[in-house]
Scaffold this active site. Structure first.
Site, mmCIF file in Angstrom:
data_model
loop_
_atom_site.group_PDB
_atom_site.id
_atom_site.type_symbol
_atom_site.label_atom_id
_atom_site.label_comp_id
_atom_site.label_asym_id
_atom_site.label_seq_id
_atom_site.Cartn_x
_atom_site.Cartn_y
_atom_site.Cartn_z
ATOM 1 N N LYS A 1 0.789 -1.226 0.000
ATOM 2 C CA LYS A 1 0.000 0.000 0.000
ATOM 3 C C LYS A 1 0.824 1.280 0.000
ATOM 4 O O LYS A 1 0.356 2.334 -0.449
ATOM 5 C CB LYS A 1 -0.942 0.001 1.208
ATOM 6 C CG LYS A 1 -2.161 -0.895 1.064
ATOM 7 C CD LYS A 1 -3.217 -0.264 0.175
ATOM 8 C CE LYS A 1 -4.532 -1.016 0.221
ATOM 9 N NZ LYS A 1 -5.600 -0.327 -0.519
ATOM 10 N N ASP B 1 -8.083 -0.046 6.863
ATOM 11 C CA ASP B 1 -8.165 -1.341 7.543
ATOM 12 C C ASP B 1 -6.799 -1.745 8.082
ATOM 13 O O ASP B 1 -6.677 -2.746 8.772
ATOM 14 C CB ASP B 1 -8.655 -2.420 6.571
ATOM 15 C CG ASP B 1 -10.132 -2.262 6.253
ATOM 16 O OD1 ASP B 1 -10.932 -2.200 7.198
ATOM 17 O OD2 ASP B 1 -10.481 -2.214 5.067
#
Length: 401
Positions: free
Chosen positions: A76, A123
């Site tokens: 990410k 998350d």
């Protein structure tokens, strides 16, 4: 057909998307050029699982291991670093082609921008990437996490200097909260969910993921015939799909999108096939925490609708099987430590090729002994306690669901 796994075709009405121009080889090379200037950059391993491919009756099975991405155990940071770098460059008038880590860390940059803070909901992995990027560039970040987030993921983000907390809301409501918080404080929302007035940043986050796809494509000696991509809001899946469509052209592989049952918003949108985005509401409960998103990114869906072929909705045990298969390799295959979301696609391929009841799905996907499969293990063991429970203790089996 295996009733636990659901399959739907993506019926494209147009094999071109208005976003295609943003996901080209040239764009990917530009993002990779920037990422290569960050200290510690190196392409992550593309693991060739020869024994597993033979066991499953495939020509080849490659897994891109993103647990080795910088020191963050997930991919990410590629999107987070590219979008934050571009935001700073826009503020200071630095051309995109001149973006380097060294240029952004000059003292005058921090002095010019003052108390700049980046706000996001996550998350886990996205927020960790934002916190890491903000920290190494000398800025602050504020991270909100949905209810049910495990303490380890919260601690990882706080260790990077972020102000981080767990809300009492699901992921999509946490996104709305983060957006409102950023606006109230006049800070910068950095979310890969598209909403009015927030288009450029999710696009740049997605573009950052092309570095991972470009590395994989360059490392393969033959084009893959089948690529399996996991999807939360769809930013990674859409970015990789758009890039592969440009990179391979007429040789583009068959692309299948994987989601957990309780957060299958892309599946629901593909199934409706009415030109609208369809959200999933409720708790979004799944062990695949990184995929527990109920509202698709519209940019991602447009790319998937144009260039992907299939959507799969599946139960948690399939991802757990993927963790066990990658963590306990056959023969001389290399071990891949993959978390719940990271192993979801490999778990599906394993189920697809070993379950007699999925013969019709195999036919629909056109997968056989000549198929060359590519999956992306997008994270390592980001929840080590659950990883041990799954891989060591055998938690989450088909019989339990």
């Amino acid at each position: 057909m295996n009733q636990d796994i659901k399959h739907v075709r993506i019926h494209s009405t147009n094999n071109h998307s208005k976003w295609d121009k943003d996901f080209t080889l040239e764009s990917a090379q530009l993002t990779r050029k920037f990422h290569s200037t960050i200290p510690g950059y190196s392409p992550t391993p593309l693991v060739n699982l020869k024994a597993l491919a033979q066991h499953l009756g495939l020509a080849s099975f490659h897994v891109k291991d993103e647990s080795k991405r910088f020191t963050l155990n997930a991919f990410k940071c590629l999107g987070g670093s590219w979008c934050i770098a571009n935001y700073i460059a826009d503020r200071l008038g630095i051309p995109e082609s001149e973006l380097t880590f060294e240029r952004l860390t000059r003292p005058d940059v921090r002095e010019s921008l003052g108390d700049l803070r980046f706000v996001t909901a996550t998350d886990g992995n996205h927020g960790r990437g934002i916190a890491w990027t903000a920290n190494i560039l000398g800025f602050k970040s504020v991270i909100f996490m949905p209810k049910g987030t495990v303490p380890e993921r919260l601690a990882n983000i706080r260790a990077l200097g972020a102000e981080a907390s767990i809300t009492d809301m699901n992921f999509d409501d946490t996104v709305i909260h983060a957006k409102s918080y950023a606006e109230a404080h006049n800070w910068v929302p950095v979310q890969d969910t598209f909403f009015e007035g927030h288009e450029r940043i999710p696009l740049q986050i997605m573009q950052g993921y092309m570095t991972m796809a470009l590395e994989a494509a360059e490392a393969l000696t033959e084009p893959p015939t089948h690529v399996f991509l996991q999807s939360g809001v769809g930013s990674m899946a859409g970015a990789v799909t758009g890039f592969l469509a440009d990179y391979y052209g007429e040789r583009k592989p068959i692309i299948t999108i994987i989601e957990p049952h309780n957060a299958a918003c892309m599946f629901k949108t593909a199934e409706a096939h009415d030109g609208k985005i369809h959200a999933v509401t409720g708790s979004l409960s799944t062990i695949m925490a990184g995929l527990a998103c109920g509202v698709p990114c519209s940019i991602a869906w447009e790319l998937l609708e144009s260039h992907a072929e299939h959507c799969i909705s599946m139960p948690d045990y399939v991802a757990a099987d993927g963790m066990r298969v990658l963590g306990n390799p056959l023969g001389n295959d290399e071990r891949v430590v993959s978390g719940e979301s990271g192993a979801s696609t490999s778990g599906f391929v394993y189920e697809l090729m070993t379950s007699p009841s999925l013969g019709r799905v195999r036919e629909e996907l056109g997968i056989n002994a000549e198929s060359r499969v590519l999956c992306f293990s997008t994270e390592g063991a980001t929840d080590r306690e659950n990883y041990r429970k799954v891989v060591w203790e055998g938690k989450y089996h088909k019989e339990e669901e």
